[in-house]
Structures are given as structure tokens and as C-alpha cells.
Design a protein around this motif. Structure first.
Motif, PDB file in Angstrom:
ATOM      1  N   LYS A  50       0.582  -1.312   0.020  1.00  8.31           N
ATOM      2  CA  LYS A  50      -0.072   0.012   0.225  1.00  8.31           C
ATOM      3  C   LYS A  50       0.824   1.270   0.105  1.00  8.31           C
ATOM      4  O   LYS A  50       1.680   1.249   0.893  1.00  8.31           O
ATOM      5  N   LEU A  51       0.614   2.125  -0.946  1.00  6.89           N
ATOM      6  CA  LEU A  51       1.609   3.202  -0.970  1.00  6.89           C
ATOM      7  C   LEU A  51       0.900   4.520  -0.396  1.00  6.89           C
ATOM      8  O   LEU A  51      -0.345   4.821  -0.865  1.00  6.89           O
ATOM      9  N   LEU A  52       1.617   5.341   0.120  1.00  4.83           N
ATOM     10  CA  LEU A  52       1.301   6.681   0.347  1.00  4.83           C
ATOM     11  C   LEU A  52       0.723   7.625  -0.488  1.00  4.83           C
ATOM     12  O   LEU A  52       1.654   7.705  -1.662  1.00  4.83           O
ATOM     13  N   SER A  53      -0.156   8.412  -0.575  1.00  4.70           N
ATOM     14  CA  SER A  53      -0.364   9.370  -1.700  1.00  4.70           C
ATOM     15  C   SER A  53       0.412  10.500  -1.736  1.00  4.70           C
ATOM     16  O   SER A  53       0.718  10.997  -2.607  1.00  4.70           O
ATOM     17  N   THR A  54       0.814  10.967  -0.477  1.00  3.25           N
ATOM     18  CA  THR A  54       1.892  12.038  -0.239  1.00  3.25           C
ATOM     19  C   THR A  54       2.998  11.573   0.786  1.00  3.25           C
ATOM     20  O   THR A  54       2.521  12.288   2.098  1.00  3.25           O
ATOM     21  N   PRO A  55       3.783  10.870   0.498  1.00  3.28           N
ATOM     22  CA  PRO A  55       4.808  10.554   1.667  1.00  3.28           C
ATOM     23  C   PRO A  55       5.405  11.612   2.121  1.00  3.28           C
ATOM     24  O   PRO A  55       5.523  12.604   1.352  1.00  3.28           O
ATOM     25  N   PRO A  56       6.135  11.690   3.394  1.00  2.36           N
ATOM     26  CA  PRO A  56       6.563  12.791   4.230  1.00  2.36           C
ATOM     27  C   PRO A  56       7.967  13.040   3.550  1.00  2.36           C
ATOM     28  O   PRO A  56       8.605  14.311   3.659  1.00  2.36           O
ATOM     29  N   ASN A  57       8.700  11.933   3.093  1.00  8.60           N
ATOM     30  CA  ASN A  57      10.076  11.980   2.546  1.00  8.60           C
ATOM     31  C   ASN A  57      10.030  12.093   0.943  1.00  8.60           C
ATOM     32  O   ASN A  57       9.064  11.594   0.470  1.00  8.60           O
ATOM     33  N   PRO A  58      11.256  12.226   0.524  1.00 10.67           N
ATOM     34  CA  PRO A  58      11.442  12.199  -0.960  1.00 10.67           C
ATOM     35  C   PRO A  58      10.878  11.116  -1.652  1.00 10.67           C
ATOM     36  O   PRO A  58      11.193   9.826  -1.100  1.00 10.67           O
ATOM     37  N   ALA A  83       7.790  10.723  -8.611  1.00 11.66           N
ATOM     38  CA  ALA A  83       6.844  11.439  -9.179  1.00 11.66           C
ATOM     39  C   ALA A  83       6.031  10.484 -10.129  1.00 11.66           C
ATOM     40  O   ALA A  83       4.609  10.410 -10.261  1.00 11.66           O
ATOM     41  N   ASP A  84       6.808   9.517 -11.076  1.00 15.52           N
ATOM     42  CA  ASP A  84       6.019   8.436 -11.678  1.00 15.52           C
ATOM     43  C   ASP A  84       5.900   7.382 -10.707  1.00 15.52           C
ATOM     44  O   ASP A  84       6.679   6.438 -11.246  1.00 15.52           O
ATOM     45  N   VAL A  85       4.819   7.329 -10.442  1.00 20.16           N
ATOM     46  CA  VAL A  85       4.575   6.218  -9.418  1.00 20.16           C
ATOM     47  C   VAL A  85       4.058   4.672 -10.154  1.00 20.16           C
ATOM     48  O   VAL A  85       3.139   5.146 -11.207  1.00 20.16           O
ATOM     49  N   PRO A  86       4.593   3.763 -10.157  1.00 21.07           N
ATOM     50  CA  PRO A  86       3.772   2.524 -10.879  1.00 21.07           C
ATOM     51  C   PRO A  86       2.475   2.545 -10.676  1.00 21.07           C
ATOM     52  O   PRO A  86       2.059   2.639  -9.771  1.00 21.07           O
ATOM     53  N   LYS A 107      14.612   1.714  -0.992  1.00 21.24           N
ATOM     54  CA  LYS A 107      15.503   2.946  -1.076  1.00 21.24           C
ATOM     55  C   LYS A 107      14.662   3.815   0.129  1.00 21.24           C
ATOM     56  O   LYS A 107      15.512   4.874   0.683  1.00 21.24           O
ATOM     57  N   TYR A 108      13.534   4.028   0.191  1.00 20.25           N
ATOM     58  CA  TYR A 108      12.952   4.911   1.021  1.00 20.25           C
ATOM     59  C   TYR A 108      13.045   4.498   2.502  1.00 20.25           C
ATOM     60  O   TYR A 108      13.434   5.535   3.179  1.00 20.25           O
ATOM     61  N   GLU A 162      14.857  10.569 -10.255  1.00 20.20           N
ATOM     62  CA  GLU A 162      13.628  10.870  -9.444  1.00 20.20           C
ATOM     63  C   GLU A 162      14.044  11.408  -7.852  1.00 20.20           C
ATOM     64  O   GLU A 162      15.217  11.121  -7.590  1.00 20.20           O
ATOM     65  N   PRO A 163      13.453  12.206  -7.141  1.00 26.71           N
ATOM     66  CA  PRO A 163      13.778  12.751  -5.939  1.00 26.71           C
ATOM     67  C   PRO A 163      14.156  11.645  -5.000  1.00 26.71           C
ATOM     68  O   PRO A 163      15.333  11.793  -4.120  1.00 26.71           O
ATOM     69  N   LEU A 164      13.433  10.455  -5.040  1.00 34.40           N
ATOM     70  CA  LEU A 164      13.801   9.464  -4.262  1.00 34.40           C
ATOM     71  C   LEU A 164      15.510   9.023  -4.337  1.00 34.40           C
ATOM     72  O   LEU A 164      16.195   8.568  -3.342  1.00 34.40           O
ATOM     73  N   TRP A 165      15.647   8.675  -5.452  1.00 33.66           N
ATOM     74  CA  TRP A 165      17.100   8.153  -6.195  1.00 33.66           C
ATOM     75  C   TRP A 165      18.202   9.141  -6.104  1.00 33.66           C
ATOM     76  O   TRP A 165      19.289   8.920  -6.275  1.00 33.66           O
TER      77      TRP A 165
END
Length: 302
Positions: A226-234, A237-240, A256-257, A296-299
Motif C-alpha cells: 500500500k503506497l502513501l499518496s503524499t509521503p513525508p520524505n522524498p 513522481a512517476d509512481v507505478p 530505498k525509502y 527521481e527525488p527518491l533516487w
């Protein structure tokens, strides 16, 4: 009834050539097949076949490309196992610390804290087997010094002996009224207990594939996080999309998160990028990788 008979390595090579796989050096192929079974390698050349029923290979299919896929997959699993180890140690630490302080050092034996008693019995039974098997001096010494204490050793001793899968199940099985469940989720940037169990389950499954040397490349994964719609951390943007969750990419993103919290100065992105560079014939789409995923911001590097 199953009637196929075992084949010799020479027969296996002849069969591959007959089906259209290009083999330059029989001796090299024989060497590989003497160390990596035909059936295991078949998981990597399956995608190269134009006719899956007759096992006919596409034009220009080469044995060295099969080995490249196999080696890529092996190096990917080593990389992920290293990442998952850090997540596992962190999760174990947080469960032991928060719940031992909130409840007691024997919280994991308290059936009042868990939703599913049968699941907890299985987890504790598995833990008991681990403790009986272990050669760990701290466990042996504990039982020797506390013969009359029929409980498990306290969490900081017992839970060091259990698996990531068991830790994941313990966390997921906790009742929502246990404050530590939300505290741990928040510390991992998962906001609350709703999301974290599915993340841990997903990573535990991948950890098992790595530990048992099963194929990860081009595998359809069972996890459905289950994915958060607006995670608090980076994040990305292109969510599978939901149907893409069977591919590895979204699970890599979750790892990575976690890792960005556990070890902010990590080199996971660089190592993953270098792995694709090292094996240019590997199709990133087989893992569900998005274009420019590394930007991506995460990576991306901070």
C-alpha cells in the motif's frame, strides 16, 4: 505420468543448438552447465524463445546473453541482500526497543497484544526452534543461568535469533492499540500502521528470493504494498500503477525509502545504476524500471 528422462550435458547442448541458440564454444557451455543446472538457466533463456511450446529461440539468441542475465541477477541479489540486511537490523532494533519499553521485555509472548493468536503461535514455535538450534553463547548462558524461568529469553536476546519474515509478521500482527506500532511507522516515514506491514511483507519476500538464490530478474512478485499518496520524505513522481507492482521497481523504491532514513548517505542508487551500465543487454523493463528513474527525488543525490 511424467516420462522425460535425464539428459547428458552434451545432449543438452545439442538440444539448445537444434532449437536455435547460438553457441560458439561447446566447452565453455559444458563448463557452465556442469555448475549451473540446465533447468535453472532455462529461467533466463525462456524470454529469448519465440515459440514457448516448442522452445524455439528468436534469431540472434546467444548463450553468452543468457549468462549475462544470470550474472546480472546474481549481482542484483547481492546488492539487495546488503540493503535488506540494514532494513532488517533496523526493524529488529526498533521492535525490541519500543515494545520492551512500552510493554515489557517479553511483549512478543503476550497474546493480548496480537490480533491473530494462531499466527503468533506459529511465529513463537519457529522462534523456539531457532533458539534450540542456535550456537549463540548469550542464549546458552541465559538458559544456564535462568533454568527456572520458563519464558523465552528477553526480546533483545530472543529476537536477534529470528528472521526478517518473523519480525515482519510480529509487527503486522500487533493490535493497533499498541502505541509502538504507530511510532515505528512514523520513524520510517510511513505515517501510521496502515502502510508499513505491506512494505515489510514485500521486502521479506524479496529477501527470501535472495537468500534461496531464486531468480529476481523478470519475476512476477506476489507482494502488493500500500503506497502513501503524499509521503513525508522524498519519493517518486512517476509512481507505478497497481498492475505494475508485480515488477521489482516499486519494491526497490520502498527499499530505498527505508534506506534513506536508516543510512542517509547510502550508495544504493549509484550501485544499481552501475549494474545496469555493466550489463547493457539487460532490459530494465523486465524489472519495471521507469525511464530516468535515477533522476527521481527518491533516487537522486542530495
Amino acid at each position: 505420468m511424467f516420462e522425460k528422462k535425464p539428459t547428458t550435458i552434451d545432449e543438452q547442448i545439442d538440444q539448445l543448438i537444434k532449437r536455435g541458440l547460438t553457441i560458439k564454444d561447446r566447452d565453455i557451455v559444458a563448463h557452465y552447465l556442469s555448475h549451473i543446472s540446465y533447468y535453472r538457466l532455462g529461467e533466463y533463456w525462456y524470454s529469448m524463445q519465440s515459440d514457448k511450446e516448442q522452445h524455439i529461440f528468436k534469431e540472434n539468441s546467444k548463450f553468452e546473453d543468457v549468462i549475462a542475465l544470470y550474472c546480472f541477477d546474481g549481482e542484483l541479489k547481492i546488492l539487495l541482500f546488503d540493503v535488506i540486511e540494514k532494513i532488517e537490523i533496523s526493524l529488529r532494533t526498533k521492535l525490541i526497543y519500543h515494545l520492551s519499553h512500552e510493554i515489557s521485555p517479553w511483549w512478543f509472548q503476550n497474546f493480548d497484544l496480537f490480533n491473530d493468536s494462531k499466527a503468533l503461535v506459529k511465529t513463537l514455535s519457529s522462534l523456539e526452534e531457532e533458539l534450540e538450534r542456535t550456537k549463540d553463547d548469550s542464549i546458552k548462558n541465559h538458559y544456564r543461568k535462568h533454568k527456572d524461568d520458563l519464558r523465552f529469553p528477553p526480546a533483545w536476546k530472543s529476537l536477534e535469533q529470528t528472521s526478517f519474515g518473523a519480525l515482519s509478521k510480529l509487527y503486522g500482527n500487533l493490535k493497533h492499540t499498541v502505541s509502538s506500532k504507530d511510532i515505528i511507522a512514523k520513524e520510517y516515514g510511513a505515517v501510521n500502521h496502515t502502510y508499513l506491514p505491506s512494505w515489510l511483507q514485500s521486502i521479506a519476500q524479496i529477501r527470501n528470493y535472495c537468500a534461496h538464490h531464486s531468480r529476481l530478474w523478470n519475476r512476477n512478485l506476489p507482494g502488493n504494498p500500500k503506497l502513501l499518496s503524499t509521503p513525508p520524505n522524498p519519493w517518486i513522481a512517476d509512481v507505478p500503477k497497481q498492475h505494475e507492482f508485480q515488477k521489482l521497481y516499486v519494491h526497490l523504491c520502498l527499499m530505498k525509502y527505508f534506506l534513506n532514513i536508516i543510512q542517509p548517505e547510502n550508495s544504493f542508487a549509484e550501485k544499481l545504476y552501475e549494474l545496469f551500465e555493466k550489463y547493457p543487454n539487460v532490459d530494465p523493463n523486465a524489472l519495471g524500471m521507469k525511464n530516468n528513474w535515477y533522476k527521481e527525488p527518491l533516487w537522486a543525490k542530495k
